[in-house]
Design a protein around this motif. Structure first.
Motif, PDB file in Angstrom:
ATOM      1  N   LEU A   1     -19.260 -47.405  27.254  1.00 19.31           N
ATOM      2  CA  LEU A   1     -19.799 -46.065  27.039  1.00 19.31           C
ATOM      3  C   LEU A   1     -21.309 -46.103  26.806  1.00 19.31           C
ATOM      4  O   LEU A   1     -21.959 -45.074  26.746  1.00 19.31           O
ATOM      5  CB  LEU A   1     -19.095 -45.386  25.862  1.00 19.31           C
ATOM      6  N   ASP A   2     -21.857 -47.318  26.654  1.00 21.53           N
ATOM      7  CA  ASP A   2     -23.293 -47.480  26.531  1.00 21.53           C
ATOM      8  C   ASP A   2     -23.875 -46.632  25.399  1.00 21.53           C
ATOM      9  O   ASP A   2     -24.853 -45.905  25.579  1.00 21.53           O
ATOM     10  CB  ASP A   2     -23.948 -47.101  27.880  1.00 21.53           C
ATOM     11  N   MET A   3     -23.214 -46.693  24.228  1.00 24.85           N
ATOM     12  CA  MET A   3     -23.671 -45.914  23.087  1.00 24.85           C
ATOM     13  C   MET A   3     -25.045 -46.407  22.630  1.00 24.85           C
ATOM     14  O   MET A   3     -25.349 -47.589  22.732  1.00 24.85           O
ATOM     15  CB  MET A   3     -22.665 -46.025  21.938  1.00 24.85           C
ATOM     16  N   ASP A   4     -25.889 -45.487  22.133  1.00 18.47           N
ATOM     17  CA  ASP A   4     -27.253 -45.855  21.747  1.00 18.47           C
ATOM     18  C   ASP A   4     -27.371 -46.321  20.303  1.00 18.47           C
ATOM     19  O   ASP A   4     -28.312 -47.015  19.945  1.00 18.47           O
ATOM     20  CB  ASP A   4     -28.186 -44.664  21.980  1.00 18.47           C
ATOM     21  N   GLY A   5     -26.421 -45.907  19.480  1.00 18.71           N
ATOM     22  CA  GLY A   5     -26.495 -46.317  18.085  1.00 18.71           C
ATOM     23  C   GLY A   5     -25.173 -46.166  17.361  1.00 18.71           C
ATOM     24  O   GLY A   5     -24.280 -45.455  17.813  1.00 18.71           O
TER      25      GLY A   5
ATOM     26  N   LEU B   1     -24.416 -36.612  29.731  1.00 16.92           N
ATOM     27  CA  LEU B   1     -25.369 -36.360  28.646  1.00 16.92           C
ATOM     28  C   LEU B   1     -26.483 -37.401  28.662  1.00 16.92           C
ATOM     29  O   LEU B   1     -27.664 -37.084  28.512  1.00 16.92           O
ATOM     30  CB  LEU B   1     -24.657 -36.366  27.292  1.00 16.92           C
ATOM     31  N   GLN B   2     -26.101 -38.662  28.861  1.00 17.92           N
ATOM     32  CA  GLN B   2     -27.115 -39.721  28.889  1.00 17.92           C
ATOM     33  C   GLN B   2     -28.036 -39.595  30.091  1.00 17.92           C
ATOM     34  O   GLN B   2     -29.224 -39.857  29.996  1.00 17.92           O
ATOM     35  CB  GLN B   2     -26.440 -41.097  28.861  1.00 17.92           C
ATOM     36  N   THR B   3     -27.460 -39.182  31.214  1.00 20.93           N
ATOM     37  CA  THR B   3     -28.278 -38.973  32.410  1.00 20.93           C
ATOM     38  C   THR B   3     -29.311 -37.876  32.151  1.00 20.93           C
ATOM     39  O   THR B   3     -30.449 -37.943  32.625  1.00 20.93           O
ATOM     40  CB  THR B   3     -27.387 -38.586  33.614  1.00 20.93           C
TER      41      THR B   3
HETATM   42 MG    MG Z   1     -27.583 -45.319  28.046  1.00 19.01          MG
END
Ligand code: MG
Ligand code: C2E
Ligand code: MG
Ligand code: MG
Length: 282
Positions: A195-199, A170-172
């Motif tokens: 997981l590199d969550m954005d917020g 999804l992030q890609t």
């Molecule tokens: Mg990211």
């Protein structure tokens, strides 16, 4: 009678037990019909950037518009949809409706802000969130940046390889990921980072403590510091008063969402709402 025959057997004759079961089965049957005959509508609740006072995002919240029962809130049916697997078609419907709505706002030259969509852990388990979303975005010519996905902290707890792969995909694609109801589950710092969550959307239980106790502020400050260090934005959920909004601004929270700004509203009420400017300064 059943009652006289002993405690152990009581529940088998408990009319409330059968009522519950009957109403559950009824809801399940109605839910199946609802999916087939498209009885769902999406309401939108704005998120406001505390720096600018402007609406910077919307959350899509599903409602079931039942022909006899009227408008039903998700807490009455989401868990049944999850248990019966109907959540997959409900989830597809929600994604499709949001993308169609974004396209129609764009076509009408309305100002647009990103819309976040709630996704249940079961939807991730099937591994089709990215596929369904990508298809919908393409069909409606909507940019991936216009959509965000909310995953509850609890659903990240049982994180599997499948789930993290889908989140990556999804992030890609360019879709941002938000942790919903943060503070109610047990995610770890390393997990949030991996997981590199954005917020983070901090659960409203924490917001309601603000102004009541110092502990509430201390917790918020710690969460904001941690989130910013990990490169995440912080959204406070359930902001109901100006006082809470001002405290949140002072504590460095990035965005607020809640009845103080607006309740969730039908799509046609969104355009005037987006133009509004919320005053938070003293
Ligand atoms: Mg990211
Ligand atoms: P959520 O994602 O945490 O959404 C926020 C809920 O808090 C919404 O309830 C919203 O109406 C309510 N809320 C917003 N501001 C305030 C406030 O200031 N005070 C109070 N007391 N409440 C506020 P809603 O719409 O009933 O949704 C409940 C939950 O249902 C959502 O919680 C979300 O987990 C789930 N849900 C909603 N739509 C979907 C969907 O399309 N798919 C899935 N899987 N779950 C959904
Ligand atoms: Mg949410
Ligand atoms: Mg939430």
């Amino acid at each position: 009678s059943a009652k006289q025959s002993g405690k152990g057997q009581f529940r088998f004759y408990d009319p409330a037990f059968y009522d519950d079961l009957r109403s559950r089965l009824r809801t399940e049957r109605m839910l199946r019909e609802a999916v087939e005959s498209d009885q769902f509508v999406i309401h939108y609740q704005p998120r406001v950037d505390v720096e600018t006072g402007r609406v910077c995002g919307l959350e899509a919240l599903v409602r079931w518009n039942h022909p006899e029962e009227g408008l039903m809130e998700p807490l009455r049916f989401i868990h049944i949809a999850e248990e019966t697997g109907l959540i997959h078609s409900l989830g597809r419907t929600a994604i499709e409706k949001v993308c169609a709505q974004l396209a129609s706002w764009a076509e009408a030259n309305q100002k647009c802000v990103p819309v976040s969509i709630n996704v249940s852990p079961r939807q991730f388990q099937e591994g089709s969130v990215k596929r369904v979303l990508e298809a919908s975005l393409n069909r409606h010519h909507v940019l991936p940046e216009m959509v965000e996905i909310e995953v509850t902290e609890n659903s990240m707890m049982g994180e599997t390889e499948d789930i993290s792969q889908e989140m990556d995909a999804l992030q890609t694609l360019g879709v941002k990921l938000l942790v919903d109801d943060f503070g109610t589950g047990y995610s770890s710092l390393s997990q949030l980072q991996r997981l590199d969550m954005d917020g983070l959307k901090i659960d409203r239980a924490f917001t309601s403590e603000l102004g009541r106790s110092k502990e509430g502020e201390i917790l918020f400050t710690a969460i904001v510091t941690m989130a910013h260090a990990l490169g995440m934005r912080v959204v406070a959920e359930g902001v109901e008063t100006l006082e809470q909004a001002r405290i949140l601004k002072r504590l460095g929270c990035d965005e607020i969402q809640g009845y103080y700004v607006s309740r969730p509203v039908p799509a046609n009420e969104v355009p005037p709402l987006i133009e509004r400017r919320i005053r938070l300064a003293a």
